[in-house]
Design an enzyme around this catalytic site. Sequence first.
Site, short mmCIF file in Angstrom:
data_model
loop_
_atom_site.label_atom_id
_atom_site.label_comp_id
_atom_site.label_asym_id
_atom_site.label_seq_id
_atom_site.Cartn_x
_atom_site.Cartn_y
_atom_site.Cartn_z
N TYR A 145 -5.06 -5.28 5.13
CA TYR A 145 -5.63 -6.63 5.05
C TYR A 145 -5.61 -7.35 6.40
O TYR A 145 -6.23 -8.40 6.55
CB TYR A 145 -4.89 -7.47 4.00
CG TYR A 145 -4.95 -6.92 2.59
CD1 TYR A 145 -5.83 -5.89 2.26
CD2 TYR A 145 -4.13 -7.42 1.59
CE1 TYR A 145 -5.88 -5.37 0.98
CE2 TYR A 145 -4.18 -6.90 0.30
CZ TYR A 145 -5.06 -5.87 0.00
OH TYR A 145 -5.11 -5.35 -1.27
N LYS A 152 1.37 7.08 0.44
CA LYS A 152 0.37 8.13 0.22
C LYS A 152 0.53 9.11 1.38
O LYS A 152 -0.40 9.37 2.15
CB LYS A 152 -1.03 7.48 0.17
CG LYS A 152 -2.13 8.40 -0.25
CD LYS A 152 -2.11 8.75 -1.74
CE LYS A 152 -3.22 9.73 -2.07
NZ LYS A 152 -3.05 10.35 -3.40
N ASP A 198 -0.38 7.06 -6.43
CA ASP A 198 -1.11 7.38 -7.66
C ASP A 198 -0.14 7.72 -8.78
O ASP A 198 -0.31 7.29 -9.93
CB ASP A 198 -2.14 8.50 -7.42
CG ASP A 198 -1.64 9.60 -6.49
OD1 ASP A 198 -0.58 9.41 -5.87
OD2 ASP A 198 -2.28 10.65 -6.39
N ASP A 247 -0.06 -4.97 -3.60
CA ASP A 247 -0.98 -5.93 -4.23
C ASP A 247 -1.37 -5.41 -5.61
O ASP A 247 -1.30 -6.13 -6.62
CB ASP A 247 -2.22 -6.06 -3.32
CG ASP A 247 -3.15 -7.17 -3.75
OD1 ASP A 247 -2.78 -7.92 -4.67
OD2 ASP A 247 -4.25 -7.28 -3.18
N ASP A 252 0.59 -6.39 -9.61
CA ASP A 252 -0.19 -6.93 -10.73
C ASP A 252 -0.08 -6.04 -11.96
O ASP A 252 0.04 -6.52 -13.09
CB ASP A 252 -1.66 -7.09 -10.35
CG ASP A 252 -1.94 -8.48 -9.79
OD1 ASP A 252 -0.95 -9.19 -9.47
OD2 ASP A 252 -3.12 -8.86 -9.68
#
Length: 376
Positions: free
Chosen positions: A161, A210, A242, A266, A270
């Site tokens: 970001y 990852k 994942d 992020d 959630d």
Amino acid sequence: MIEFNQLKYFRKGDIMNLHIGVIKGDGIGPEIVTEAMKVLDKIAELYGHTCEYEELLLGGASIDVHGIPLTDETVERAKTCDAVLMGSIGGDAKTSPWYQLEPSKRPEAGLLAIRKSLNLFANLRPAVLYEDLKGACPLKEEITEGGFDMMIMRELTGGLYFGERNTVEKDGVLTAYDSLTYNETEIRRIAKRAFDIAMKRRKKVTSVDKANVLDSSRLWRKVVAEVAADYPEVELENMLVDNCAMQLVKNPKQFDVILTENMFGDILSDEASMVTGSIGMLASASLNESKFGLYEPSGGSAPDIAGKGVANPIATILSAAMMLKFSFDLDKEADAIENAVAQVLKDGYRTGDIMSDGKTLIGTEEMGDFICERLK
Ligand code: NAD
């Protein structure tokens, strides 16, 4: 002049004066923050501390007074506090005049700017499923039996970001790129925070990356392992993102602290919060390198129910408990708040957002009072 984060360090058990910045904010913000202050005052009375509040303006409330969502004065005064407790910022984008302003002058711009000015690089989101609210959880009962309690620690100021990005045209074809960059200093400082927090909990860190694909993840894994060596009591586990997304719904009980970079955090935070049920229950904190933190509920300003006395103040009250634990090292006092919240739920009291058959519906103020009555 007082230096930023010149915190007054006390030994555990000391009587403390808690100098707390308070941003009541917009919408339900003033209602839910008032209840959290009530709980803090009661804790102070029971444990012999004092609370000194400094009211700060941010968001719509600041626009109404100053024409902008964040003033330098608010930032400077926040820096003199030991921690800041916040309600929520913003209004109804369709009807509020705040949204007639250009984007950089709208309420949410103030929130991003204060996080940046205070160098809040670590975002903490607990996801707790209370035994008494497990009906709100979308997962099967055999998975949620006994509830779960995890803490997601997300890096907040680096990664995808904040990396270099652009959209360019090459040979008549539009191409966009975003870069994901981390340096070892950024990784080390958040990893240390995660291990410190694990030491206050069940002493397990799951670092999510990852690393089978990304260089930034391989560096992440290496630096986290180096930090782990300084915390022999804490178990470190590495997990691919994942797999983590699957494990959160398959077996959420396995997690204690999940440590991860900005974008993965992020998404995962959630996901984790949604499996707990109501937004009115979700606390959060953003921390910097010192003990300073900004503590706020995860939900927004809920303009649809503002001023009606029906908002759930528990997320803000639990954010205040996080503040006691992480900024003031008052673990016993924080536990007292968490236990009182659990007891109120056990006693069958609910605000509208978490209401179910056979329970007693109460308002914002009563919820604050009932939690205070159960503090020990
Ligand atoms: P929201 O979280 O405010 O509301 C979503 C739904 O959840 C609404 O139905 C609301 O009534 C309910 N809800 C939220 N908190 C509740 C509580 N404590 N008790 C009971 N019900 C609750 O999200 P939104 O409607 O998308 O956003 C409203 C405003 O909040 C917008 O201006 C948005 O930008 C802002 N916002 C601010 C923050 C923040 O301050 N950190 C975060 C998210 C959204």
